[in-house]
Motif scaffolding. Sequence first.
Motif, PDB file in Angstrom:
ATOM      1  N   VAL A 165      18.366  43.253  50.338  1.00 60.20           N
ATOM      2  CA  VAL A 165      17.454  44.289  51.220  1.00 60.20           C
ATOM      3  C   VAL A 165      17.405  43.845  52.744  1.00 60.20           C
ATOM      4  O   VAL A 165      17.011  42.718  53.283  1.00 60.20           O
ATOM      5  CB  VAL A 165      16.060  44.146  50.710  1.00 60.20           C
ATOM      6  CG1 VAL A 165      15.075  45.060  51.512  1.00 60.20           C
ATOM      7  CG2 VAL A 165      15.926  44.810  49.250  1.00 60.20           C
ATOM      8  N   PRO A 166      17.742  44.696  53.578  1.00 57.48           N
ATOM      9  CA  PRO A 166      17.742  44.468  55.045  1.00 57.48           C
ATOM     10  C   PRO A 166      16.283  43.966  55.536  1.00 57.48           C
ATOM     11  O   PRO A 166      15.418  44.642  54.999  1.00 57.48           O
ATOM     12  CB  PRO A 166      18.351  45.823  55.890  1.00 57.48           C
ATOM     13  CG  PRO A 166      18.856  46.371  54.647  1.00 57.48           C
ATOM     14  CD  PRO A 166      18.288  46.101  53.299  1.00 57.48           C
ATOM     15  N   TYR A 206      14.994  54.495  47.029  1.00 54.64           N
ATOM     16  CA  TYR A 206      15.725  53.506  48.099  1.00 54.64           C
ATOM     17  C   TYR A 206      16.688  52.441  47.214  1.00 54.64           C
ATOM     18  O   TYR A 206      17.728  52.349  47.972  1.00 54.64           O
ATOM     19  CB  TYR A 206      14.444  52.514  48.543  1.00 54.64           C
ATOM     20  CG  TYR A 206      15.035  51.554  49.453  1.00 54.64           C
ATOM     21  CD1 TYR A 206      15.160  51.745  50.809  1.00 54.64           C
ATOM     22  CD2 TYR A 206      15.171  50.318  48.764  1.00 54.64           C
ATOM     23  CE1 TYR A 206      15.700  50.554  51.495  1.00 54.64           C
ATOM     24  CE2 TYR A 206      15.561  49.104  49.649  1.00 54.64           C
ATOM     25  CZ  TYR A 206      15.980  49.501  50.705  1.00 54.64           C
ATOM     26  OH  TYR A 206      16.356  48.327  51.691  1.00 54.64           O
ATOM     27  N   VAL A 207      16.187  52.082  46.081  1.00 58.92           N
ATOM     28  CA  VAL A 207      17.314  51.039  45.226  1.00 58.92           C
ATOM     29  C   VAL A 207      18.580  51.960  45.185  1.00 58.92           C
ATOM     30  O   VAL A 207      19.772  51.606  45.003  1.00 58.92           O
ATOM     31  CB  VAL A 207      16.619  50.543  44.073  1.00 58.92           C
ATOM     32  CG1 VAL A 207      17.543  49.805  43.389  1.00 58.92           C
ATOM     33  CG2 VAL A 207      15.355  49.912  44.636  1.00 58.92           C
ATOM     34  N   ASP A 208      18.316  53.326  44.704  1.00 59.31           N
ATOM     35  CA  ASP A 208      19.606  54.148  44.258  1.00 59.31           C
ATOM     36  C   ASP A 208      20.568  54.141  45.491  1.00 59.31           C
ATOM     37  O   ASP A 208      21.751  54.061  45.127  1.00 59.31           O
ATOM     38  CB  ASP A 208      19.253  55.392  43.712  1.00 59.31           C
ATOM     39  CG  ASP A 208      20.283  56.306  43.276  1.00 59.31           C
ATOM     40  OD1 ASP A 208      20.401  56.155  42.106  1.00 59.31           O
ATOM     41  OD2 ASP A 208      20.779  56.837  44.368  1.00 59.31           O
ATOM     42  N   ARG A 214      26.232  49.623  48.799  1.00 56.16           N
ATOM     43  CA  ARG A 214      26.860  48.622  48.350  1.00 56.16           C
ATOM     44  C   ARG A 214      28.168  48.733  47.685  1.00 56.16           C
ATOM     45  O   ARG A 214      29.164  47.846  47.799  1.00 56.16           O
ATOM     46  CB  ARG A 214      25.911  47.443  47.823  1.00 56.16           C
ATOM     47  CG  ARG A 214      24.822  46.935  48.648  1.00 56.16           C
ATOM     48  CD  ARG A 214      25.276  46.068  49.840  1.00 56.16           C
ATOM     49  NE  ARG A 214      24.054  45.541  50.571  1.00 56.16           N
ATOM     50  CZ  ARG A 214      23.405  45.906  51.512  1.00 56.16           C
ATOM     51  NH1 ARG A 214      23.679  47.379  51.891  1.00 56.16           N
ATOM     52  NH2 ARG A 214      22.352  45.493  51.973  1.00 56.16           N
ATOM     53  N   ARG A 215      28.322  49.782  46.879  1.00 56.48           N
ATOM     54  CA  ARG A 215      29.368  49.985  46.118  1.00 56.48           C
ATOM     55  C   ARG A 215      30.506  50.372  47.053  1.00 56.48           C
ATOM     56  O   ARG A 215      31.670  50.131  46.973  1.00 56.48           O
ATOM     57  CB  ARG A 215      29.202  51.062  45.102  1.00 56.48           C
ATOM     58  CG  ARG A 215      30.094  51.121  44.072  1.00 56.48           C
ATOM     59  CD  ARG A 215      29.703  52.053  42.846  1.00 56.48           C
ATOM     60  NE  ARG A 215      30.854  52.213  41.996  1.00 56.48           N
ATOM     61  CZ  ARG A 215      30.769  53.215  40.917  1.00 56.48           C
ATOM     62  NH1 ARG A 215      29.758  54.182  40.778  1.00 56.48           N
ATOM     63  NH2 ARG A 215      31.833  53.271  40.014  1.00 56.48           N
ATOM     64  N   ASP A 221      25.779  39.762  48.531  1.00 53.83           N
ATOM     65  CA  ASP A 221      24.524  39.959  48.020  1.00 53.83           C
ATOM     66  C   ASP A 221      24.655  40.251  46.495  1.00 53.83           C
ATOM     67  O   ASP A 221      25.657  40.553  46.063  1.00 53.83           O
ATOM     68  CB  ASP A 221      23.534  40.717  48.780  1.00 53.83           C
ATOM     69  CG  ASP A 221      24.109  42.120  49.065  1.00 53.83           C
ATOM     70  OD1 ASP A 221      24.709  42.817  48.063  1.00 53.83           O
ATOM     71  OD2 ASP A 221      24.067  42.706  50.027  1.00 53.83           O
ATOM     72  N   PHE A 222      23.424  40.176  45.742  1.00 52.09           N
ATOM     73  CA  PHE A 222      23.289  40.331  44.489  1.00 52.09           C
ATOM     74  C   PHE A 222      23.793  42.065  44.100  1.00 52.09           C
ATOM     75  O   PHE A 222      24.214  42.410  43.110  1.00 52.09           O
ATOM     76  CB  PHE A 222      21.908  40.020  43.822  1.00 52.09           C
ATOM     77  CG  PHE A 222      22.008  40.142  42.470  1.00 52.09           C
ATOM     78  CD1 PHE A 222      22.534  39.370  41.516  1.00 52.09           C
ATOM     79  CD2 PHE A 222      21.092  41.260  41.797  1.00 52.09           C
ATOM     80  CE1 PHE A 222      22.239  39.490  40.228  1.00 52.09           C
ATOM     81  CE2 PHE A 222      21.100  41.345  40.508  1.00 52.09           C
ATOM     82  CZ  PHE A 222      21.499  40.611  39.562  1.00 52.09           C
ATOM     83  N   VAL A 223      22.959  42.931  45.186  1.00 51.08           N
ATOM     84  CA  VAL A 223      23.291  44.311  44.963  1.00 51.08           C
ATOM     85  C   VAL A 223      24.652  44.309  44.638  1.00 51.08           C
ATOM     86  O   VAL A 223      25.313  45.226  43.935  1.00 51.08           O
ATOM     87  CB  VAL A 223      22.845  45.176  46.002  1.00 51.08           C
ATOM     88  CG1 VAL A 223      23.222  46.612  45.781  1.00 51.08           C
ATOM     89  CG2 VAL A 223      21.488  44.918  46.134  1.00 51.08           C
ATOM     90  N   SER A 224      25.711  43.857  45.501  1.00 49.93           N
ATOM     91  CA  SER A 224      27.086  44.117  45.724  1.00 49.93           C
ATOM     92  C   SER A 224      27.782  43.848  44.542  1.00 49.93           C
ATOM     93  O   SER A 224      28.666  44.321  43.762  1.00 49.93           O
ATOM     94  CB  SER A 224      27.927  43.519  47.001  1.00 49.93           C
ATOM     95  OG  SER A 224      27.133  44.094  48.303  1.00 49.93           O
ATOM     96  N   LEU A 225      27.276  42.478  43.700  1.00 52.88           N
ATOM     97  CA  LEU A 225      27.646  41.928  42.830  1.00 52.88           C
ATOM     98  C   LEU A 225      27.783  42.860  41.491  1.00 52.88           C
ATOM     99  O   LEU A 225      28.524  43.047  40.970  1.00 52.88           O
ATOM    100  CB  LEU A 225      27.271  40.545  42.707  1.00 52.88           C
ATOM    101  CG  LEU A 225      27.680  39.551  41.320  1.00 52.88           C
ATOM    102  CD1 LEU A 225      28.965  39.241  41.425  1.00 52.88           C
ATOM    103  CD2 LEU A 225      26.695  38.583  41.346  1.00 52.88           C
ATOM    104  N   MET A 226      26.531  43.270  41.458  1.00 52.69           N
ATOM    105  CA  MET A 226      26.184  44.389  40.355  1.00 52.69           C
ATOM    106  C   MET A 226      26.945  45.676  40.662  1.00 52.69           C
ATOM    107  O   MET A 226      27.293  46.165  39.326  1.00 52.69           O
ATOM    108  CB  MET A 226      24.510  44.551  40.245  1.00 52.69           C
ATOM    109  CG  MET A 226      23.951  43.293  40.046  1.00 52.69           C
ATOM    110  SD  MET A 226      23.954  42.949  38.345  1.00 52.69           S
ATOM    111  CE  MET A 226      25.262  41.582  38.264  1.00 52.69           C
ATOM    112  N   ALA A 227      27.148  45.963  41.876  1.00 51.65           N
ATOM    113  CA  ALA A 227      27.719  47.506  41.895  1.00 51.65           C
ATOM    114  C   ALA A 227      29.063  47.271  41.667  1.00 51.65           C
ATOM    115  O   ALA A 227      29.686  48.334  41.171  1.00 51.65           O
ATOM    116  CB  ALA A 227      27.300  47.846  43.348  1.00 51.65           C
TER     117      ALA A 227
END
Length: 416
Positions: A165-166, A206-208, A214-215, A221-227
């Motif tokens: 999150v920025p 926002y999370v969506d 990130r995809r 970061d974790f978002v990119s890893l999950m994406a």
Amino acid sequence: MTAQNATPETATDFDVTAAWHVADPYPFLRRLRRERPVFWSDHLSMHVLTRYDDVRAAYRDHAAFSSVGSLTISRTLTDEVKEILGDHRSFLDDFAANVDPPKHTRMRRAISRAFTPRAVARLGDAFRAEVDGVLDGVVPKGKADFVSEIAHLPSARLAAVFIGVPPEDEDRVKHWVLSWFQLFLSPQPPDRQCELARDFLKYLDYVDRLVTERRAEPRDDFVSLMAELIDTGPDGLSHREVVETISALLLGGNDTVPNGLSNAVHRLLRERAVWEEIVADPALIPGMVEESLRIDGASLGSFRTTTRDVTLHGVTIPAGVQVLLHADSAGHDETVFPDPERFDIRRPNAREHMVFGYGVHHCVGAALSRLKMQIAFERLVARLPGLRLADGARPEYRRSMVGRGLTALPVTWRDG
């Protein structure tokens, strides 16, 4: 006697609107363990298991006690709010803690990639820096609200950095997270429910968008890893699963650890001799953290739904009924923890509490949560050894179905 006038000694049911329910439920829970270990609560509209062995067995038996829908527990939403939320009133249906194997196994395997021992240690270093940064700002003041000015900031900031999150969005996310907890886990008047529901939809949106961004443009970061795991085959995740995983982890980072830390500090400052012990010997901190989690756990327990009739202690819980596995009560079970109301930082089996769940649903972030609490206390005893409750302080607990958390904790010190 009305529910509002009841005490833990006289209460006949749970009541999340009563001050005693979270602040001091233990005499009531002790009576339930002895007299009615399988308790039907009219107030919660579910059965409650209070004995340690029963809670642990139910955690392990996911065939009979299903996690599906376990985080969708609000029974007080108005029809207007349900219409506002639409499909999202079943939020977290695709989060790992809210599903059973084999789906749970697939999701946990993916999430665990971010919680390797090396990654947890690196996050610990980052958390230490965040704690020191917060203390740099408050130490010269000589006083603070421990909950809002010390406990929440480092954990919320680290969760934001870890997730991706920025910095400019952190305050908004923190506001939305609080709205989620208030909407789903605490009774609210109808107008306030509508306001919270709109905040919640902003949070999901926002999370969506964060996952989508990130995809397209990954970062560290974790978002990119999950994406990266979206639509990658049998072991991959769906877009919704990733969004709900990110949303849930932000909830934990902004709430569970800060609550546990505040509860522990409140306990230590009331039992001053124990605080002085850990100031003199910080090696006692890990054991103190486990005992704090056991005696003042931030989580009351977990919800399950029976898939078949289950009979315990002569009581039959019908299939399709919700059950609260009361981990907080289990942590005070005198058959497992002798003299359970005594705060013993050398208790040999304190770590056997179930604040982080048990079995396949044991919290994937438990190691990081423990490390964060240990680091926080290491820095507190080093920099604020004279920490104490402010004169006239009257700490109050928030009223919630699932969490033991202080709304404020005025403290002072003679340090710095």
